[in-house]
Design an enzyme around this catalytic site. Structure first.
Site: not given
Ligand code: GLU
Length: 426
Positions: A111
């Site tokens: 992230k």
């Molecule tokens: N930001 C989204 C999550 O927290 C999607 C992450 C993604 O698709 O890689 O799951």
């Protein structure tokens, strides 16, 4: 809404570590693997200059934390928000590892983002900030290494800028094959039909299945939503289409209530995508934000930021179901109170996993040079989400435990098996 202004008693990083350690104890996780999973593999911090519209230069700080890649490339969103820092990114990266593992995807967890309030910048500035951030990240991201996606305050446009910048700055022989460096792109640029609604669809589906397992259905059920971004909007849309009634919505600027139901489409049109807010919507009353969690309803959906349900407000919650559209919305103390009250929490790593499952489909589509139609995508999504839901439900019943613990047991056990099979290099 308790956002960045609030002094949080428990950080998201503390929450995720508590959840992990609890599970490690339950499954008697080998101490070597406990050490590995208890820490994030890489924490990348970049500072980069960007020219603003007025000609001045601002220096921004961007983050990408890669927690674990035992099951496949790092995967997870990029968020643009004042609360982004290393600790937040570490917590959110760990949640991604558990989420992708639980969903049975060939991914690890990551992230990142930039510590900004995007409402303070023009579109042209946001484009330059995004492109320069991508350039600064360089080879720390890549289609087979670490694949970002949208998250809080980022969207398909952001992903298109990242893909274009990445492909324009790598060696020319690889350019055309690398659009799967990010997922959540616009449909015209390698994006997946339906990726926009995938997270909200999963939130809706897990709620629907839970209610079905109690011998009931969504007709006439009331729900309240915190956060009216991509997840809050789509979850509300699917739920109301199935007969449920949205009676309250809260964002950082206002809390709206209408016991007769709030029209989802009208509210969405009122609140424009990026700089918008639900404030000023005339077909509902604005109420005291502090009363939001205590509203009488059947389902509460926190779909904004982390650390919203705490020991300060959990006791007020009347909803028998809390469906975590956001990542980490409930602190461990908040959760303890809810569980004691008999509330069922559909945990984030299950409830909002439709997003990353949709991302996986997009990645496959790009890798295989295919184009999938919306129907096909929604069917595949439904099948996969239900599969994961059933797996967790079985664990809940077999072990007579809560849904988060059940989901964690499955997710962490899968990673443990991978480590046991392949060992530790060298
Ligand atoms: N930001 C989204 C999550 O927290 C999607 C992450 C993604 O698709 O890689 O799951």
């Amino acid at each position: 809404m308790t956002t960045s202004q609030t002094v949080n008693k428990q950080s998201m990083y503390e929450t995720v570590l508590k959840q992990f350690n609890k599970t490690a104890d339950i499954i008697n996780l080998h101490s070597n693997i406990r050490k590995i999973l208890g820490i994030t593999n890489n924490e990348i911090i970049v500072h980069f200059p960007v020219k603003m519209d007025d000609g001045k230069v601002e220096v921004f700080t961007g983050y990408r934390v890669q927690h674990n890649n035992a099951l496949g490339p790092y995967k997870g969103g990029l968020r643009y928000h004042p609360t982004v820092d290393v600790d937040a990114a570490k917590a959110l990266a760990m949640w991604m590892t558990w989420k992708t593992s639980l969903a049975g995807l060939p991914y690890g967890g990551a992230k990142g983002g930039i510590q900004i309030d995007p409402r303070n910048y023009s579109d042209a500035e946001l484009e330059r900030i995004t492109r320069r951030f991508t350039y600064a990240l360089g080879e720390n991201i890549g289609p087979e290494h670490d694949i970002p996606a949208p998250d809080v305050n980022t969207n398909a446009q952001t992903m298109a800028w990242i893909a274009d910048t990445y492909m324009s700055t790598i060696s020319s022989s690889e350019r055309s094959q690398n659009q799967h460096v990010v997922t959540g792109k616009p449909v015209g640029s390698g994006g997946l039909e339906g990726r926009d609604r995938a997270t909200g669809f999963g939130v809706y589906l897990t709620i629907k299945e839970l209610i079905k397992s109690k011998g009931e259905n969504l007709k006439g059920k009331t729900f309240i939503v915190q956060g009216f971004g991509n997840v809050g909007y789509w979850a509300s849309k699917f739920l109301t289409e199935d007969g449920a009634k949205l009676i309250a919505v809260q964002d950082a600027h206002a809390t709206l209530y209408n016991e007769n139901g709030i029209a989802v489409e009208e509210l969405s049109q009122h609140s424009s995508p990026r700089k918008g807010s639900i404030k000023g919507f005339s077909s509902a009353n604005e109420i005291d934000p502090e009363s939001f969690f205590g509203l009488e309803c059947d389902i509460l959906i926190p779909a904004a930021l982390g650390n919203q349900i705490t020991d300060d407000n959990a006791y007020m919650i009347q909803a028998p179901i809390v469906a975590e559209g956001a990542n980490g919305p409930t602190t461990s103390e908040g959760e303890k109170i809810l569980l004691e009250k008999g509330v069922t929490i559909i945990p984030d790593i299950l409830c909002n996993s439709g997003g990353v499952i949709g991302s996986y489909f997009e990645w496959l589509q790009n890798r295989n040079g295919e184009l999938w139609e919306l129907d096909e995508v929604m069917n595949k999504l439904e099948k996969k989400i239900l599969q994961v839901f059933k797996k967790v439900q079985t664990e809940v019943n077999d072990s007579q435990t809560d849904w988060r613990t059940a989901a964690y047991v499955i997710a962490i056990s899968r990673i443990e098996t991978a480590y046991n099979q392949r060992g530790i290099f060298p």
